[in-house]
Every structure is written in structure tokens, then in C-alpha cells.
Design a protein around this motif. Structure first.
Motif, PDB file in Angstrom:
ATOM      1  N   LEU A   1       0.816  -1.220   0.000  1.00 23.38           N
ATOM      2  CA  LEU A   1       0.000   0.000   0.000  1.00 23.38           C
ATOM      3  C   LEU A   1       0.845   1.263   0.000  1.00 23.38           C
ATOM      4  CD1 LEU A   1      -2.871   1.179   0.166  1.00 23.38           C
ATOM      5  CD2 LEU A   1      -2.695   1.038   2.654  1.00 23.38           C
ATOM      6  N   ASN A   2       2.070   1.180   0.513  1.00 20.62           N
ATOM      7  CA  ASN A   2       2.910   2.378   0.625  1.00 20.62           C
ATOM      8  C   ASN A   2       3.101   3.068  -0.714  1.00 20.62           C
ATOM      9  OD1 ASN A   2       3.085   1.385   3.190  1.00 20.62           O
ATOM     10  ND2 ASN A   2       5.310   1.412   3.319  1.00 20.62           N
ATOM     11  N   VAL A   3       3.303   2.287  -1.767  1.00 17.24           N
ATOM     12  CA  VAL A   3       3.568   2.891  -3.075  1.00 17.24           C
ATOM     13  C   VAL A   3       2.306   3.492  -3.679  1.00 17.24           C
ATOM     14  CG1 VAL A   3       5.517   1.369  -3.551  1.00 17.24           C
ATOM     15  CG2 VAL A   3       3.230   0.681  -4.264  1.00 17.24           C
ATOM     16  N   ALA A   4       1.142   3.187  -3.092  1.00 17.35           N
ATOM     17  CA  ALA A   4      -0.118   3.733  -3.603  1.00 17.35           C
ATOM     18  C   ALA A   4      -0.521   5.023  -2.907  1.00 17.35           C
ATOM     19  CB  ALA A   4      -1.233   2.697  -3.437  1.00 17.35           C
ATOM     20  N   PHE A   5       0.265   5.482  -1.950  1.00 17.55           N
ATOM     21  CA  PHE A   5      -0.101   6.684  -1.198  1.00 17.55           C
ATOM     22  C   PHE A   5      -0.331   7.909  -2.091  1.00 17.55           C
ATOM     23  CE2 PHE A   5       1.859   5.241   3.121  1.00 17.55           C
ATOM     24  CZ  PHE A   5       0.745   4.441   3.333  1.00 17.55           C
ATOM     25  N   PRO A   6       0.553   8.186  -3.062  1.00 18.99           N
ATOM     26  CA  PRO A   6       0.286   9.356  -3.919  1.00 18.99           C
ATOM     27  C   PRO A   6      -1.053   9.263  -4.650  1.00 18.99           C
ATOM     28  CG  PRO A   6       2.559   8.633  -4.168  1.00 18.99           C
ATOM     29  CD  PRO A   6       1.856   7.571  -3.380  1.00 18.99           C
ATOM     30  N   ASP A   7      -1.393   8.058  -5.140  1.00 20.04           N
ATOM     31  CA  ASP A   7      -2.681   7.876  -5.817  1.00 20.04           C
ATOM     32  C   ASP A   7      -3.850   8.073  -4.853  1.00 20.04           C
ATOM     33  OD1 ASP A   7      -1.345   7.305  -8.134  1.00 20.04           O
ATOM     34  OD2 ASP A   7      -2.479   5.481  -8.574  1.00 20.04           O
ATOM     35  N   LEU A   8      -3.704   7.590  -3.620  1.00 18.25           N
ATOM     36  CA  LEU A   8      -4.759   7.762  -2.623  1.00 18.25           C
ATOM     37  C   LEU A   8      -4.988   9.238  -2.315  1.00 18.25           C
ATOM     38  CD1 LEU A   8      -4.203   4.936   0.031  1.00 18.25           C
ATOM     39  CD2 LEU A   8      -6.274   5.359  -1.294  1.00 18.25           C
ATOM     40  N   VAL A   9      -3.903   9.978  -2.173  1.00 19.24           N
ATOM     41  CA  VAL A   9      -4.007  11.415  -1.899  1.00 19.24           C
ATOM     42  C   VAL A   9      -4.791  12.111  -3.011  1.00 19.24           C
ATOM     43  CG1 VAL A   9      -2.685  13.556  -1.749  1.00 19.24           C
ATOM     44  CG2 VAL A   9      -1.937  11.542  -0.466  1.00 19.24           C
ATOM     45  N   ASP A  10      -4.489  11.757  -4.250  1.00 20.23           N
ATOM     46  CA  ASP A  10      -5.191  12.373  -5.391  1.00 20.23           C
ATOM     47  C   ASP A  10      -6.640  11.916  -5.479  1.00 20.23           C
ATOM     48  OD1 ASP A  10      -2.859  13.668  -6.054  1.00 20.23           O
ATOM     49  OD2 ASP A  10      -2.260  12.185  -7.556  1.00 20.23           O
ATOM     50  N   ALA A  11      -6.888  10.618  -5.218  1.00 18.39           N
ATOM     51  CA  ALA A  11      -8.231  10.065  -5.392  1.00 18.39           C
ATOM     52  C   ALA A  11      -9.230  10.669  -4.412  1.00 18.39           C
ATOM     53  CB  ALA A  11      -8.198   8.548  -5.233  1.00 18.39           C
ATOM     54  N   PHE A  12      -8.802  10.875  -3.166  1.00 17.05           N
ATOM     55  CA  PHE A  12      -9.722  11.365  -2.141  1.00 17.05           C
ATOM     56  C   PHE A  12      -9.378  12.764  -1.647  1.00 17.05           C
ATOM     57  CE2 PHE A  12     -10.016   6.631  -1.353  1.00 17.05           C
ATOM     58  CZ  PHE A  12     -11.284   6.496  -1.921  1.00 17.05           C
ATOM     59  N   ASP A  13      -8.435  13.420  -2.328  1.00 18.28           N
ATOM     60  CA  ASP A  13      -8.035  14.790  -1.974  1.00 18.28           C
ATOM     61  C   ASP A  13      -7.644  14.866  -0.495  1.00 18.28           C
ATOM     62  OD1 ASP A  13      -7.483  17.453  -2.407  1.00 18.28           O
ATOM     63  OD2 ASP A  13      -9.540  18.105  -1.974  1.00 18.28           O
ATOM     64  N   LEU A  14      -6.680  14.022  -0.103  1.00 19.83           N
ATOM     65  CA  LEU A  14      -6.288  13.898   1.291  1.00 19.83           C
ATOM     66  C   LEU A  14      -5.091  14.775   1.623  1.00 19.83           C
ATOM     67  CD1 LEU A  14      -6.412   9.996   1.677  1.00 19.83           C
ATOM     68  CD2 LEU A  14      -8.248  11.644   2.115  1.00 19.83           C
ATOM     69  N   THR A  15      -5.025  15.163   2.884  1.00 16.88           N
ATOM     70  CA  THR A  15      -3.802  15.759   3.413  1.00 16.88           C
ATOM     71  C   THR A  15      -2.935  14.629   3.976  1.00 16.88           C
ATOM     72  OG1 THR A  15      -4.694  16.034   5.646  1.00 16.88           O
ATOM     73  CG2 THR A  15      -5.107  17.815   4.061  1.00 16.88           C
ATOM     74  N   ILE A  16      -1.688  14.948   4.292  1.00 18.39           N
ATOM     75  CA  ILE A  16      -0.811  13.940   4.893  1.00 18.39           C
ATOM     76  C   ILE A  16      -1.370  13.506   6.250  1.00 18.39           C
ATOM     77  CG2 ILE A  16       1.492  13.488   5.817  1.00 18.39           C
ATOM     78  CD1 ILE A  16       1.318  13.582   2.770  1.00 18.39           C
ATOM     79  N   GLY A  17      -1.950  14.444   6.975  1.00 17.44           N
ATOM     80  CA  GLY A  17      -2.550  14.113   8.258  1.00 17.44           C
ATOM     81  C   GLY A  17      -3.681  13.112   8.121  1.00 17.44           C
ATOM     82  N   GLN A  18      -4.485  13.251   7.067  1.00 16.94           N
ATOM     83  CA  GLN A  18      -5.557  12.287   6.821  1.00 16.94           C
ATOM     84  C   GLN A  18      -4.999  10.948   6.336  1.00 16.94           C
ATOM     85  OE1 GLN A  18      -7.706  14.875   4.068  1.00 16.94           O
ATOM     86  NE2 GLN A  18      -9.455  14.894   5.476  1.00 16.94           N
ATOM     87  N   LEU A  19      -3.958  11.014   5.527  1.00 17.78           N
ATOM     88  CA  LEU A  19      -3.386   9.786   4.967  1.00 17.78           C
ATOM     89  C   LEU A  19      -2.861   8.866   6.058  1.00 17.78           C
ATOM     90  CD1 LEU A  19      -2.551   8.218   2.412  1.00 17.78           C
ATOM     91  CD2 LEU A  19      -0.381   9.473   2.473  1.00 17.78           C
ATOM     92  N   GLN A  20      -2.317   9.436   7.131  1.00 16.65           N
ATOM     93  CA  GLN A  20      -1.737   8.591   8.175  1.00 16.65           C
ATOM     94  C   GLN A  20      -2.772   7.676   8.817  1.00 16.65           C
ATOM     95  OE1 GLN A  20      -0.240  10.666  11.613  1.00 16.65           O
ATOM     96  NE2 GLN A  20      -1.997  12.038  11.733  1.00 16.65           N
ATOM     97  N   TRP A  21      -4.055   8.066   8.780  1.00 15.74           N
ATOM     98  CA  TRP A  21      -5.081   7.231   9.386  1.00 15.74           C
ATOM     99  C   TRP A  21      -5.342   5.961   8.586  1.00 15.74           C
ATOM    100  CZ3 TRP A  21      -6.517   7.588  14.198  1.00 15.74           C
ATOM    101  CH2 TRP A  21      -6.291   8.790  14.867  1.00 15.74           C
ATOM    102  N   VAL A  22      -4.978   5.971   7.323  1.00 16.35           N
ATOM    103  CA  VAL A  22      -5.081   4.744   6.523  1.00 16.35           C
ATOM    104  C   VAL A  22      -4.137   3.685   7.089  1.00 16.35           C
ATOM    105  CG1 VAL A  22      -4.760   3.760   4.212  1.00 16.35           C
ATOM    106  CG2 VAL A  22      -5.743   6.045   4.470  1.00 16.35           C
ATOM    107  N   VAL A  23      -3.005   4.132   7.595  1.00 18.96           N
ATOM    108  CA  VAL A  23      -2.040   3.226   8.219  1.00 18.96           C
ATOM    109  C   VAL A  23      -2.433   2.926   9.663  1.00 18.96           C
ATOM    110  CG1 VAL A  23       0.373   2.925   8.894  1.00 18.96           C
ATOM    111  CG2 VAL A  23      -0.191   4.064   6.740  1.00 18.96           C
ATOM    112  N   ILE A  24      -2.790   3.976  10.420  1.00 21.14           N
ATOM    113  CA  ILE A  24      -3.081   3.808  11.836  1.00 21.14           C
ATOM    114  C   ILE A  24      -4.252   2.862  12.072  1.00 21.14           C
ATOM    115  CG2 ILE A  24      -3.912   5.015  13.905  1.00 21.14           C
ATOM    116  CD1 ILE A  24      -2.278   7.446  12.975  1.00 21.14           C
ATOM    117  N   CYS A  25      -5.312   2.988  11.274  1.00 19.17           N
ATOM    118  CA  CYS A  25      -6.482   2.122  11.452  1.00 19.17           C
ATOM    119  C   CYS A  25      -6.110   0.652  11.307  1.00 19.17           C
ATOM    120  CB  CYS A  25      -7.568   2.481  10.437  1.00 19.17           C
ATOM    121  SG  CYS A  25      -8.441   4.012  10.819  1.00 19.17           S
TER     122      CYS A  25
END
Length: 391
Positions: free
Chosen positions: A10-34
Motif C-alpha cells: 500500500l505504501n507505493v499507492a499513497f500518492p494515488d490515494l491522496v489524489d483520489a480522495f483529496d487527502l492531506t498527509i494528516g488524513q493519509l496517516q489514518w489509513v495506516v493507523i487504522c
């Protein structure tokens, strides 16, 4: 073993996730934390559940839950739905990983337990190494959703395998658990064994070693790409050197332990990790990429040598009916070490970098990590392991 560590895809998909859901880095970390919170926090209770119900059964349920969760993640229409799916995926992974070490020991005679644990650790390292590579391929082909789709067949295959192995260790478990009165008793009745000095030391060493070495995953990518100008693909291959070396060393750790003893093997592994950390601390961006790869390989090999006899100490302390609790506790300590290490290394680096620059801050982080490993190696060398139980 590879099932949980493949999530590195999933790590390599982070840039795509940010673009797909218009996420900030702070929001992205919850994908990992959850995912990490669910998969790490539930290990011990699910290990006890496996001791009670049968480990192949919990693996089967975990594979089924993971299959459904990853389909839901792949189809997630929103960020919120993805987070719910990641929690469910963590639950499924915890069910699988909590029982995997126990299946390895219960399926083999006591004299082969270290070898079985070595193969488990090697498989986990292989998953860690191949996850980003496979993830990169599927992201390029079909986007971020692919990092979930490609693992659905693997989870279903795990369900089939678990169905075929229902009953492993059942006879041994039934003969020793007739008096066990439930999940709470399964945990509580083992507190004395878990409080043994050698078990506490082994779990503490797991926490320290994994926390110290996580600096490689946190800072070496930036060292290679941003400071040394290494291409991203080449950097990924360089980082893979560490888990590949871990897999190779873990597969041979039992042989080493038979020749020089488990305590010496554990100590040598920690010493090797220390040496690799010192090389990176001293070299920084002035070192060649080949030197960094060599240091990563030494760190990885040291981790493989250390992890196998160390985990065997924990699992050998508890009888067959408590192998799930023993193995899951050691895996939980690894997770806690990684999370703590990530937070501590980031804190030290952020405080040091404004005044010392990247190389100075990197050197400080890796020097501190090496210091932790030196202490860990001394503790391992001076510890007096007790004779294992019949686990």
C-alpha cells in the motif's frame, strides 16, 4: 508469515490515494493507523482465542474477514469507507497472524520448533520485500485499488489451506485444555509463565531491536533519493536488501543456534545490526549507495539471526495449549517497537535537522539506535535462558 507484511504494497499507492480522495498527509496517516491499531492491538486476545478454538479455525476466519475487507477497500467510494475497511482488514490480519506462529510449532516436534519459527520469520520478510515491488506494478497497471485486489486471491487461498489443516495440534490441545474455562482463563492462567525473566527479556529485546532498526525504513529512502540522487526504482530495490537478508538469515538461524547456541546467535544478530547502523550513521550521504546497501543487508541479516531464537524463547516458555498467546505477544511487541521507534526517530530527527542538517540528524538518529542495540546485545549475552517447556 508473509500475509501481514504484504501490506507494505500500500505504501507505493499513497500518492494515488491522496489524489483520489483529496487527502492531506494528516488524513493519509489514518489509513495506516487504522490497520496497525487493529492488527497489532488484537494479537494477544486473538492468540488466546486460537488456543481455545483451534488455530486453523482462527486463520480460516481471519482469511475470510480479510477477503471481504480487501474487496470493500478496493471498491471504497470514499475515504471514510476506506478507513472502516482498513479496520476490518486489521481484524482479519490479527486473526491470521496471532495463530500463525502457533501453527508452526504445533505442527512440528519440539526439536524442530526453531526451524519452523525461522521459516515463519523468513516468509514475513519475503512479504516485506516483495510488497512494494508488486504494489508498484499493480498501481502502474490499474491504480491504487489494485493493491487490495491482488491480495484477495491470496486471502481466499489461505482460507482453503486453513480448511485443510483444521485439527493441527487439536489432539495436543484437547489433552491439555479440558480444564480451561474460556478466553479469560486462557490468558490469565499463563501470566506466571509470561512473567518469567527470560520471557520478559526476550519480549523486551524484540521491542528494542525492531524499534531501533525502523530508522532504516524511515530515513534511508530520503537518504538515497533526496540526498544521494538514487532513482526511485533503484532505491526501492536497495531497501529490499534488508528484508531479503532477513529472510535468508532467518531460514538458517536454527542451524546457527545448533552450532553456537541460541543465546550466542541472538547476541551475534544484535551485534550485526549495531554494526550496520554505525556504518550508516558514519557515512550518511558521503557513503556510496553500495555501502548503504551492504549496511542494510547486515542489519537485515542480524535481525533474522536475532528474531528466530528470541521468539523461540518466548514460545518455548509456554505449553502447547498457550502457543497462540506466546507467539502473538512476541508479534505485538514487534509492532509496539516499530510504532514507538517511528515516533522517537521522527522526533529526534526533526529536532536535530534544523541545526545539524540532514546528515547530522541522520547520524544522531542512527547513533542512538546503535546505542540501544549495544545495550540489547549486552542484555542478550548476559541473560541466562531457562530450559524450554514442551511447547
Amino acid at each position: 508469515g508473509a500475509f501481514g507484511s504484504l501490506d507494505t504494497a500500500l505504501n507505493v499507492a499513497f500518492p494515488d490515494l491522496v489524489d483520489a480522495f483529496d487527502l492531506t498527509i494528516g488524513q493519509l496517516q489514518w489509513v495506516v493507523i487504522c490497520f496497525v491499531a487493529a492488527s497489532g492491538g488484537l494479537l494477544v486476545p486473538f492468540g488466546a482465542l486460537g488456543d481455545r478454538l483451534g488455530h486453523a479455525t482462527t486463520v480460516l476466519v481471519g482469511g475470510a474477514v480479510s477477503s471481504v475487507a480487501m474487496v470493500a477497500n478496493a471498491l471504497a467510494p470514499s475515504y471514510g469507507v476506506l478507513l472502516v475497511g482498513r479496520v476490518a482488514q486489521g481484524v482479519g490480519t490479527a486473526l491470521v497472524m496471532a495463530s500463525a506462529p502457533a501453527l508452526a510449532t504445533l505442527a512440528t516436534p519440539p526439536e524442530r520448533h526453531r526451524r519452523a519459527i525461522g521459516l515463519f520469520q523468513a516468509a514475513a520478510a519475503v512479504g516485506l520485500a516483495t510488497g512494494p515491488i508488486v504494489g508498484g506494478v499493480v498501481v502502474l497497471a490499474i491504480g491504487w485499488r489494485g493493491v487490495f485486489w491482488f491480495r484477495v486471491p491470496l486471502a481466499l487461498a489461505l482460507v482453503v489451506l486453513a480448511m485443510r489443516t483444521i485439527g493441527i495440534g487439536t489432539a495436543r490441545r484437547q489433552s491439555t485444555t479440558s480444564a480451561a474455562g474460556g478466553l479469560r482463563l486462557a490468558i490469565g492462567s499463563r501470566l506466571r509463565d509470561l512473567g518469567r525473566v527470560d520471557v520478559v527479556v526476550a519480549n523486551g529485546l524484540t521491542f528494542a531491536a525492531n524499534g531501533a532498526m525502523f530508522a532504516t525504513w524511515l530515513l534511508v529512502p530520503s537518504l538515497l533519493v533526496d540526498e544521494m540522487g538514487v532513482a526511485v526504482l533503484a532505491s526501492g530495490l536497495a531497501l529490499a536488501a534488508s528484508p531479503v537478508a532477513t529472510a535468508l538469515a532467518a531460514a538458517r538461524a536454527d542451524t546457527a543456534a545448533r552450532h553456537i547456541g541460541p543465546r550466542a546467535t541472538t547476541t551475534v544478530g544484535l551485534a550485526a545490526m549495531t554494526g550496520g547502523m554505525v556504518v550508516i550513521a558514519a557515512g550518511g550521504s558521503e557513503a556510496s549507495p553500495a555501502v548503504i546497501v551492504a549496511a542494510l543487508s547486515v542489519i537485515g541479516a542480524g535481525l533474522g539471526l536475532f528474531s528466530v531464537p528470541n521468539m523461540a524463547t518466548v514460545m518455548g516458555a509456554l505449553p502447547p495449549e498457550a502457543q497462540g498467546v506466546a507467539g502473538s505477544l512476541n508479534l505485538m511487541m514487534r509492532t509496539l517497537g516499530i510504532v514507538t521507534g517511528a515516533a522517537w526517530h521522527a522526533f529526534v530527527f526533526d529536532r536535530a535537522e534544523p541545526s545539524l542538517g540532514f546528515d547530522g540528524a541522520l547520524g544522531q538518529v542512527f547513533t542512538l539506535g546503535a546505542g540501544v542495540l549495544v545495550v540489547a546485545a549486552a542484555v542478550a549475552a548476559l541473560s541466562r535462558p531457562r530450559s524450554p517447556s514442551s511447547a
